[in-house]
Structure formats: structure tokens, C-alpha cells
Design a protein around this motif. Structure first.
Motif, PDB file in Angstrom:
ATOM      1  N   ALA A 160       0.831  -1.208   0.000  1.00 42.05           N
ATOM      2  CA  ALA A 160       0.000   0.000   0.000  1.00 42.05           C
ATOM      3  C   ALA A 160       0.867   1.260   0.000  1.00 42.05           C
ATOM      4  O   ALA A 160       0.550   2.248  -0.668  1.00 42.05           O
ATOM      5  CB  ALA A 160      -0.932  -0.004   1.207  1.00 42.05           C
ATOM      6  N   ASP A 161       1.978   1.218   0.751  1.00 37.58           N
ATOM      7  CA  ASP A 161       2.881   2.378   0.768  1.00 37.58           C
ATOM      8  C   ASP A 161       3.554   2.576  -0.585  1.00 37.58           C
ATOM      9  O   ASP A 161       3.808   3.707  -1.000  1.00 37.58           O
ATOM     10  CB  ASP A 161       3.932   2.203   1.854  1.00 37.58           C
ATOM     11  N   ILE A 162       3.857   1.481  -1.266  1.00 33.72           N
ATOM     12  CA  ILE A 162       4.493   1.598  -2.579  1.00 33.72           C
ATOM     13  C   ILE A 162       3.516   2.178  -3.595  1.00 33.72           C
ATOM     14  O   ILE A 162       3.871   3.027  -4.415  1.00 33.72           O
ATOM     15  CB  ILE A 162       5.008   0.217  -3.035  1.00 33.72           C
ATOM     16  N   LEU A 163       2.260   1.720  -3.528  1.00 33.69           N
ATOM     17  CA  LEU A 163       1.260   2.201  -4.483  1.00 33.69           C
ATOM     18  C   LEU A 163       0.815   3.630  -4.186  1.00 33.69           C
ATOM     19  O   LEU A 163       0.360   4.341  -5.083  1.00 33.69           O
ATOM     20  CB  LEU A 163       0.039   1.262  -4.475  1.00 33.69           C
ATOM     21  N   ASP A 164       0.923   4.051  -2.947  1.00 32.45           N
ATOM     22  CA  ASP A 164       0.524   5.417  -2.575  1.00 32.45           C
ATOM     23  C   ASP A 164       1.642   6.048  -1.756  1.00 32.45           C
ATOM     24  O   ASP A 164       1.551   6.173  -0.529  1.00 32.45           O
ATOM     25  CB  ASP A 164      -0.783   5.385  -1.782  1.00 32.45           C
ATOM     26  N   PRO A 165       2.736   6.447  -2.406  1.00 26.92           N
ATOM     27  CA  PRO A 165       3.874   6.996  -1.653  1.00 26.92           C
ATOM     28  C   PRO A 165       3.615   8.383  -1.088  1.00 26.92           C
ATOM     29  O   PRO A 165       4.363   8.844  -0.227  1.00 26.92           O
ATOM     30  CB  PRO A 165       4.985   7.038  -2.713  1.00 26.92           C
ATOM     31  N   LYS A 192       1.383   9.335   0.859  1.00 22.28           N
ATOM     32  CA  LYS A 192       0.941   9.359   2.253  1.00 22.28           C
ATOM     33  C   LYS A 192       2.068   9.750   3.196  1.00 22.28           C
ATOM     34  O   LYS A 192       1.860  10.396   4.218  1.00 22.28           O
ATOM     35  CB  LYS A 192       0.391   7.983   2.653  1.00 22.28           C
ATOM     36  N   SER A 193       3.278   9.338   2.864  1.00 23.33           N
ATOM     37  CA  SER A 193       4.416   9.600   3.745  1.00 23.33           C
ATOM     38  C   SER A 193       5.430  10.571   3.151  1.00 23.33           C
ATOM     39  O   SER A 193       6.298  11.061   3.871  1.00 23.33           O
ATOM     40  CB  SER A 193       5.123   8.279   4.085  1.00 23.33           C
ATOM     41  N   TRP A 194       5.330  10.829   1.850  1.00 19.26           N
ATOM     42  CA  TRP A 194       6.276  11.740   1.207  1.00 19.26           C
ATOM     43  C   TRP A 194       5.503  12.871   0.534  1.00 19.26           C
ATOM     44  O   TRP A 194       4.725  12.631  -0.383  1.00 19.26           O
ATOM     45  CB  TRP A 194       7.115  10.997   0.161  1.00 19.26           C
ATOM     46  N   HIS A 195       5.724  14.059   0.990  1.00 22.25           N
ATOM     47  CA  HIS A 195       5.101  15.226   0.368  1.00 22.25           C
ATOM     48  C   HIS A 195       5.914  16.463   0.727  1.00 22.25           C
ATOM     49  O   HIS A 195       6.663  16.480   1.715  1.00 22.25           O
ATOM     50  CB  HIS A 195       3.649  15.397   0.829  1.00 22.25           C
TER      51      HIS A 195
END
Length: 336
Positions: A4-9, A11-14
Motif C-alpha cells: 500500500a505504501d508503494i502504491l501510494d507513496p 501518504k508519507s512523502w510530500h
């Protein structure tokens, strides 16, 4: 790292863009707010002059004067319409608020013309300048108008003067864009002919490019007027007086009558200013060959002052020809 983190990076990187903007604005306010308070001086003086002038003149004198000006630049039919609309403003009991709003709009338009027309000329004569201006103007025109309020309040405070500054920022792009467009649309044959006869850059600008681009410049001023009026209600959120404040109070109290009265006043102002500027452009094309003192009320006054002058008969004939042409239709609606 999960799937999930790979598909939606994101969430943690902005990018902390909002924090960057807040830090920059806080730094500017901390170090340079006195400078911005000083910059309010020319806006305050011009706004005070317009406000005292428009609110200090009796309404009947203002209606007659505006009617004569409208007759001079737009014909007697539009003069009657403008005078009638101003009478409606007085009957609605919003004369003072309307004059305050008009002073805000006039102040904003004056500064937009002082800044915008030279910038438009530069953009029209330089492709590099146009390329630099384009993203800035795009940003100014697409950012919601409410976004301008926060930095302006932090730098300039609240009141009528910050409201004028917000209105200038919001209404500046059209006059720059249309001035540049008018300069670029000057026929290349005219430019080459003047250069062949030895014209300097200043002569080329003031004797060819600006006169030929004047309709486009006036269209930009017209759009700036309309955008300034559209900003009146938004600017009332930072304690700007006038009709916008009436609309805001009506919304806050759920008083439909108060909000509708203020809104009608804004519509009447928009109609008057739009019709006058549009008619000025149309009549310049139609009666450009007739001197200003030989048409409209000016022709009547100049003829009365010179009853025995050899040119008096010509003045009366010019005035009569103008009235005949106006009886065939509204000048400001007829194409050149």
C-alpha cells in the motif's frame, strides 16, 4: 514497506509547501512590515481625495455633472440612462455607500493603469518580457480571490486601503494582457515604414503603437473596472466599506433586503461604467475626425461663448449632425 505504501507513496512523502509559505510570510512580516505600512501612503492619499470629492459633492450636482460627461463622450441617450440610474441609487438610500465603492474602484483602476500599461507595453515589445509575465499573470488570474486576503491583512492590516491593494492585485492582469496584445497587433508595415523614415523607438511608441493599440488598451481598462467591482464584496471581509459591506452584513444577518439593495447598487455601478467605457471606444472610432469641443455639450458651451465667431456656424452644424446621427440609433451600439 508495504504494498500500500508503494502504491501510494504520497501518504508519507510530500512537500511541506504550506509551511514554507507560512515561514516566508512570517519572516517578511517580522522584518519588513513597517516598510509595507509606509507603502500605504499613496493609496491612502488618492483614496481619501476620491472619497472626499465624491461624498462631499451634493448628489444633484453629481448627477448633472456625470450626465453632461456621459453626453459628451457617449451621446444624450446614454446620458439620460446614466442620470436615471444615479437617481435610482439615490432613491434606494445608498448614495453614500455607492460613492465610497466608486472611490475604491477609481483608486484601484488608476493604480492598475499606472502599473499595467507600461508593463503591457514592455511585454508587447519584448518576447522575453512576455514569457516572464505570462506565468505570473496566469497565477494571478487563477488563484481564488480569497487567497489574496491573508497576506495583505498580515502586511497592511485591515480597512479601505488594504482593500484597494487587494483589488489592484486581482484586477491588474487584464490591462497588462490587452495592452501587450494591442501593441503586438500593430501592423508590421507601419512599424517598418516609421523605422525607414528614421523614427526613434519613442516616436514609434507614442506616434504609432499606442494610438493604434488604444482600443485594446481601453478594453483592458474596461475589464479592470469590471473585475474591481467584482472584488468589492470579497474585500468587504477585511473591513472595506461601501456596497460590499452592505452585502456582507445582509449575508451575516440573513437580511435578504439589505443584501439585495447592496447588490443592486453594485450592478448599477457596473452598468454605468461598462456603458460609458464601451461608448467611449465606439464614439472615438465614429467621431474621431470631429474635435471634442465641436460635439456634445462642449459644442453648445463653446458656441455660446463665441456667438460672433466665424466658426460658430460650423460648430452648430457639427452639433446638429451629431444629434441627427444619434437619432438613428445608439452610438455605442453601432459598429464603426
Amino acid at each position: 514497506m508495504s504494498l500500500a505504501d508503494i502504491l501510494d507513496p504520497f501518504k508519507s512523502w510530500h512537500l511541506p509547501f504550506s509551511q514554507w509559505v507560512q515561514d516566508v510570510l512570517t519572516w517578511v512580516v517580522t522584518n519588513y512590515r513597517p516598510l509595507f505600512q509606509t507603502l500605504k501612503w499613496p493609496f491612502d492619499k488618492l483614496l481619501t481625495a476620491f472619497n472626499l470629492g465624491l461624498n462631499g459633492i451634493p448628489p444633484l450636482v453629481t448627477i448633472v455633472f456625470v450626465g453632461l460627461v456621459a453626453w459628451q463622450i457617449a451621446g444624450w441617450r446614454l446620458a439620460l440612462q446614466v442620470a436615471g440610474l444615479l437617481v435610482v441609487v439615490g432613491l434606494l438610500g445608498i448614495w453614500g455607500e455607492t460613492m465610497t465603492t466608486l472611490s475604491l474602484v477609481f483608486t484601484a483602476v488608476v493604480f492598475c493603469m499606472i502599473v499595467g500599461i507600461p508593463l503591457g507595453v514592455i511585454a508587447g515589445r519584448s518576447e522575453r518580457a512576455a514569457a516572464i509575465y505570462r506565468p505570473i499573470l496566469d497565477t494571478m488570474q487563477t488563484i481564488p480571490s480569497f487567497v489574496y486576503l491573508v497576506p495583505v491583512v498580515m502586511l497592511f492590516g485591515i480597512g479601505n486601503v488594504p482593500g484597494v491593494i487587494v483589488t489592484i492585485i486581482f484586477a491588474l492582469p487584464p490591462v497588462i494582457r490587452l495592452t501587450a496584445l494591442g501593441i503586438r497587433q500593430v501592423p508590421e508595415e507601419v512599424v517598418e515604414a516609421m523605422r525607414a523614415f528614421g523614427a526613434t523607438n519613442n516616436q514609434l511608441l507614442f506616434k504609432a503603437q499606442l494610438p493604434l493599440a488604444l482600443p485594446s488598451i481601453l478594453a483592458g481598462v474596461n475589464q479592470t473596472l469590471m473585475m474591481s467591482l467584482s472584488m468589492v464584496v470579497v474585500a468587504s471581509m477585511i473591513a472595506v466599506g461601501g456596497l460590499g459591506q452592505m452585502v456582507l452584513r445582509g449575508i451575516g444577518r440573513l437580511d435578504v433586503g439589505l443584501a439585495a439593495t447592496g447588490g443592486i447598487g453594485i450592478v448599477i455601478l457596473a452598468v454605468i461604467l461598462d456603458r460609458l467605457t464601451q461608448a467611449a471606444m465606439s464614439r472615438r472610432r465614429q467621431f474621431g475626425h470631429v474635435a471634442w469641443y465641436r460635439r456634445g455639450p462642449a459644442s453648445v458651451f463653446t458656441t455660446m461663448l463665441r456667438p460672433y465667431s466665424p466658426s460658430a456656424t460650423q460648430d452648430w452644424k457639427a452639433a446638429g449632425a451629431e444629434l441627427l446621427s444619434q437619432n438613428k440609433g445608439n452610438d455605442y451600439e453601432r459598429p464603426a
